[in-house]
Design a protein around this motif. Sequence first.
Motif, mmCIF file in Angstrom:
data_model
loop_
_atom_site.group_PDB
_atom_site.id
_atom_site.type_symbol
_atom_site.label_atom_id
_atom_site.label_comp_id
_atom_site.label_asym_id
_atom_site.label_seq_id
_atom_site.Cartn_x
_atom_site.Cartn_y
_atom_site.Cartn_z
ATOM 1 N N ILE A 44 27.619 1.033 -44.327
ATOM 2 C CA ILE A 44 27.816 2.482 -44.265
ATOM 3 C C ILE A 44 27.351 2.967 -42.897
ATOM 4 N N CYS A 45 28.021 3.997 -42.365
ATOM 5 C CA CYS A 45 27.632 4.557 -41.075
ATOM 6 C C CYS A 45 28.060 6.017 -41.008
ATOM 7 N N ALA B 299 27.015 -3.845 -37.037
ATOM 8 C CA ALA B 299 25.719 -3.617 -37.673
ATOM 9 C C ALA B 299 24.736 -2.910 -36.751
ATOM 10 N N SER B 300 24.990 -2.952 -35.452
ATOM 11 C CA SER B 300 24.081 -2.304 -34.511
ATOM 12 C C SER B 300 24.171 -0.781 -34.569
ATOM 13 N N CYS B 301 25.271 -0.259 -35.092
ATOM 14 C CA CYS B 301 25.432 1.195 -35.181
ATOM 15 C C CYS B 301 25.686 1.648 -36.620
ATOM 16 N N SER C 261 35.023 -11.319 -36.151
ATOM 17 C CA SER C 261 34.244 -12.497 -35.765
ATOM 18 C C SER C 261 32.773 -12.220 -36.039
ATOM 19 N N ALA C 262 31.947 -13.236 -35.925
ATOM 20 C CA ALA C 262 30.503 -13.051 -36.120
ATOM 21 C C ALA C 262 29.959 -12.048 -35.110
ATOM 22 N N GLN C 263 30.459 -12.113 -33.878
ATOM 23 C CA GLN C 263 30.007 -11.183 -32.837
ATOM 24 C C GLN C 263 30.381 -9.749 -33.188
ATOM 25 N N ALA C 264 31.577 -9.569 -33.771
ATOM 26 C CA ALA C 264 32.017 -8.232 -34.160
ATOM 27 C C ALA C 264 31.168 -7.692 -35.315
ATOM 28 N N ASP D 209 20.679 4.617 -49.196
ATOM 29 C CA ASP D 209 20.604 4.544 -47.739
ATOM 30 C C ASP D 209 20.532 5.945 -47.121
ATOM 31 N N PRO D 210 19.794 6.113 -46.029
ATOM 32 C CA PRO D 210 19.694 7.434 -45.378
ATOM 33 C C PRO D 210 21.040 8.042 -45.001
ATOM 34 N N PHE D 211 22.001 7.207 -44.580
ATOM 35 C CA PHE D 211 23.308 7.747 -44.204
ATOM 36 C C PHE D 211 24.042 8.308 -45.422
ATOM 37 N N TYR D 212 23.775 7.751 -46.581
ATOM 38 C CA TYR D 212 24.384 8.249 -47.815
ATOM 39 C C TYR D 212 23.660 9.502 -48.296
ATOM 40 N N ILE D 213 22.344 9.448 -48.309
ATOM 41 C CA ILE D 213 21.533 10.549 -48.838
ATOM 42 C C ILE D 213 21.743 11.846 -48.054
#
Length: 245
Positions: free
Chosen positions: A159-160, A139-141, A131-134, A196-200
Motif C-alpha cells: 500500500i502507498c 518498497a522504498s516508497c 524484477s527483484a530490483q523493481a 497500516d498508517p497509509f490505510y488509517i
Amino acid sequence: METKHYFYVLLCKDGSFYGGYTTDPKRRVTEHNSGTGAKYTRAPARRPVQMIHLESFDTRKEATQAEYAFKKLTKAKKISYLKKNKPACTIRSFKPEDAEAVSRLLKRNFLEINSQFYPMEQMELLVEKYSAQAVIKQASCAHTYVAELGDTLIGTATICPYFNSLTESIILSVFILPEYQQNGIGTSLLKRLKTDPFYIRASRIEVLASRNAQNFYSGFGFKIKNPAASENTQGYVVMEKHRKK
C-alpha cells in the motif's frame, strides 16, 4: 536459537496427502521433490509435491503426535481437517532480502493465474517489469508486507499514497502463491494493510483489481469507482472504498 518442531502436510501430484515431521520445512520440501525424502514421495507419480499445511509445536513429541493422528485419518477426514485448520501464516514487513522471493511470487501469479483472464503478452510484460530490483524500489516508497508459512514466503501486499496524497491511498498488490490460495492468506494480508498508517489516514482507498480478484475486494467493502466504465485501458477493475474519519 530455539528449535521449532513442525507437522506438515503435502499435496502430492497424484492427489494424495502426506503428513510428516520436520524442523526445517523449506529443506524438507526440497528433499521430497528431489526424491530423497520419505519413501512415499519418492515415486515419480507423486512428485512434485506442495506443502499445503504447516503447524508449529514446542516439542518434537507434540509435532509427531499430530503427524501420527493425521496419518490415521481417512482421506475424507483429512480433507475435513485441512479445511478446519487452515495454515497459520506470519505477516511481517518486507525486507530487501525478500525481493527475489517476492519477484518469483508475482511472476508465478501473472503467468499461472492472471493469464487466464488477460492476454499472455500483457502478463509477460509484467514479468519483465517486476524484477527483484523493481520490488525493492517500490518498497522504498510504499509499505510492503509478506506472509510466511514456516520459512516459505507465500504472499505479499503493498500500500502507498495515491499520487503523494495525504488523504488518499492505493493498494498496489495482494498476491499469494498459487498453491496456497483459498486458505485465507489474502484475507490476513489485507487485514494487516488495514492497520497500516497509509490505510488509517486515508479517507479514500483505491485498488486496481484484476478481473479474478474483484469479488475478493468486494468482500472488504470496495466498490467499482465508475460503474459505467469499470475497467481501465489495461483491463483492471478500478475499485475504491471511502472511509469516515
